[in-house]
Write a protein that holds these residues in place. Sequence first.
Motif, PDB file in Angstrom:
ATOM      1  N   VAL A   1      72.880  37.139  13.546  1.00 53.84           N
ATOM      2  CA  VAL A   1      71.239  37.098  13.249  1.00 53.84           C
ATOM      3  C   VAL A   1      70.867  38.684  13.660  1.00 53.84           C
ATOM      4  CG1 VAL A   1      70.828  35.029  14.196  1.00 53.84           C
ATOM      5  CG2 VAL A   1      70.992  36.684  15.840  1.00 53.84           C
ATOM      6  N   GLY A   2      70.140  39.446  12.897  1.00 55.75           N
ATOM      7  CA  GLY A   2      69.360  40.505  13.188  1.00 55.75           C
ATOM      8  C   GLY A   2      70.054  41.296  12.475  1.00 55.75           C
ATOM      9  N   VAL A   3      69.564  42.553  12.386  1.00 54.27           N
ATOM     10  CA  VAL A   3      70.431  43.816  11.859  1.00 54.27           C
ATOM     11  C   VAL A   3      70.396  45.125  12.646  1.00 54.27           C
ATOM     12  CG1 VAL A   3      69.400  43.072   9.598  1.00 54.27           C
ATOM     13  CG2 VAL A   3      68.036  44.566  10.974  1.00 54.27           C
ATOM     14  N   VAL A   4      71.393  45.828  12.266  1.00 58.83           N
ATOM     15  CA  VAL A   4      71.308  47.266  13.122  1.00 58.83           C
ATOM     16  C   VAL A   4      70.227  48.213  12.595  1.00 58.83           C
ATOM     17  CG1 VAL A   4      72.850  48.966  13.941  1.00 58.83           C
ATOM     18  CG2 VAL A   4      73.541  46.655  13.725  1.00 58.83           C
ATOM     19  N   ALA A   5      69.190  48.151  13.170  1.00 61.24           N
ATOM     20  CA  ALA A   5      68.168  49.182  12.459  1.00 61.24           C
ATOM     21  C   ALA A   5      67.315  49.720  13.623  1.00 61.24           C
ATOM     22  CB  ALA A   5      67.187  48.242  11.415  1.00 61.24           C
TER      23      ALA A   5
END
Length: 100
Positions: free
Chosen positions: A20-24
């Motif tokens: 889940v999610g993103v590295v941003a």
Amino acid sequence: MQTLTYRFPAREAATHPIHVGVVASGDLEILLEPLAAGDDDGVVVRVRTSVNGFDTVWHDVLERFFTRTPLAGRWELNDFGATPGVVNLRLRQASEAAAS
């Protein structure tokens, strides 16, 4: 870049991998891998963060979450400045995905 590792007890085991999610900017990615058969490590969390010096905050947020949601597995959190609220949101999303 800082890498932190935490361990917590767990009663339930994840049955499949979760992402889940993103590295941003201001966000967080969570990868959850189930434990191998016969492995009894409970919860192992590795945090990679671009923000140094928040070890105690990370520990407190994770301890609070895993006290309520003792989901065993190898958790990898890749952080790029997420607030504790975003961390909690992503952890809840991962645990809900593991339950489905």
